[in-house]
Design a protein around this motif. Structure first.
Motif, short mmCIF file in Angstrom:
data_model
loop_
_atom_site.label_atom_id
_atom_site.label_comp_id
_atom_site.label_asym_id
_atom_site.label_seq_id
_atom_site.Cartn_x
_atom_site.Cartn_y
_atom_site.Cartn_z
N ILE A 173 0.84 -1.21 0.00
CA ILE A 173 0.00 0.00 0.00
C ILE A 173 0.87 1.25 0.00
O ILE A 173 0.61 2.22 -0.72
CB ILE A 173 -0.97 -0.01 1.21
CG1 ILE A 173 -2.01 -1.12 1.03
CG2 ILE A 173 -1.64 1.34 1.39
CD1 ILE A 173 -2.84 -1.40 2.26
N LYS A 174 1.95 1.21 0.79
CA LYS A 174 2.88 2.34 0.84
C LYS A 174 3.48 2.60 -0.55
O LYS A 174 3.57 3.76 -0.98
CB LYS A 174 4.00 2.04 1.85
CG LYS A 174 5.00 3.15 2.01
CD LYS A 174 6.06 2.75 3.04
CE LYS A 174 7.13 3.82 3.17
NZ LYS A 174 8.16 3.42 4.15
N GLN A 176 2.13 1.96 -3.40
CA GLN A 176 1.07 2.52 -4.25
C GLN A 176 0.89 4.01 -3.98
O GLN A 176 0.70 4.79 -4.91
CB GLN A 176 -0.24 1.77 -4.04
CG GLN A 176 -0.22 0.37 -4.60
CD GLN A 176 -1.48 -0.41 -4.27
OE1 GLN A 176 -2.42 0.11 -3.68
NE2 GLN A 176 -1.50 -1.68 -4.64
N PHE A 177 0.94 4.41 -2.73
CA PHE A 177 0.81 5.82 -2.39
C PHE A 177 2.01 6.63 -2.89
O PHE A 177 1.87 7.78 -3.29
CB PHE A 177 0.65 6.03 -0.88
CG PHE A 177 -0.75 5.81 -0.40
CD1 PHE A 177 -1.82 6.50 -0.95
CD2 PHE A 177 -1.01 4.90 0.62
CE1 PHE A 177 -3.11 6.29 -0.50
CE2 PHE A 177 -2.30 4.69 1.07
CZ PHE A 177 -3.36 5.39 0.50
N THR A 180 3.42 8.04 -7.95
CA THR A 180 2.61 9.20 -8.36
C THR A 180 2.30 9.19 -9.85
O THR A 180 1.93 10.22 -10.41
CB THR A 180 3.34 10.50 -7.99
OG1 THR A 180 4.61 10.50 -8.63
CG2 THR A 180 3.49 10.64 -6.48
#
Length: 187
Positions: A173-174, A176-177, A180
């Motif tokens: 998840i990290k 994916q964040f 950009t």
């Protein structure tokens, strides 16, 4: 890589000799003992690998430590290694003997890492599920605890890895964040 090749060849020779003499189980138990000694004692592995210590001194120490603890075949094999100047490979040879024994007996090694200790009944369930899913008859399950996983588990067998830990999912998840690339797609 060279160590593994040399170790594998010596292990194969020892295993074949042990099989011909019906001593495979004894040699396997000795390999486990030697492997445990190498894991637990850095002094032991340093002693084996030391070029400063003369072979006759090494033989005397090995005699005192192992003669009564291992089978005669294993003891004579270790003495041969010392005479040939190959005793430094003993930790790798012990591991190779264990690996080859598992291959002969069709035993599959599986490691599971969890955030908290796993109960015996859960271990038995995991072994049963692996046997059913993969058609294996024998499974040796090793458990490890790593609190960083937060929850879930990591299951490893051979070169296969299943990471179903919460830590891994949070890392995904990290990523994916931090990625950009979607910002450029909006414009």
């Amino acid at each position: 890589m060279r160590n593994q090749l040399v170790a594998s060849r010596y292990a194969k020779s020892l295993i074949e000799l042990a099989q011909s003499m019906s001593l495979l189980e004894a040699v396997y138990q000795d390999a486990r003992l030697l492997n445990q000694m190498c894991k637990e004692s850095r002094q032991w592995t340093t002693f084996l690998k030391s070029p400063v210590i003369k072979p006759d001194k090494k033989e005397k120490v090995v005699e005192q430590l192992l003669k009564e603890r291992v089978h005669t075949l294993t003891y004579q094999f270790i003495r041969l290694l010392i005479k040939k100047g190959r005793e430094a490979y003993l930790p790798e040879i012990a591991l190779a003997v264990i690996d080859q024994y598992f291959a002969i007996k069709d035993i599959h090694r599986v490691s599971i890492t969890t955030a908290v200790p796993v109960s015996q009944s859960t271990c038995e369930l995991i072994v049963r599920k692996l046997q059913e899913a993969l058609g294996w008859t024998q499974v040796e399950l090793q458990t490890q605890v790593d609190p960083r996983l937060i929850g879930g588990f990591i299951l490893q067998t051979g070169d296969r890895l299943l990471d179903a830990s919460i830590y891994h999912q949070l890392q995904e998840i990290k990523k994916q964040f931090l990625d950009t690339s979607y910002v450029y797609n909006i414009r």
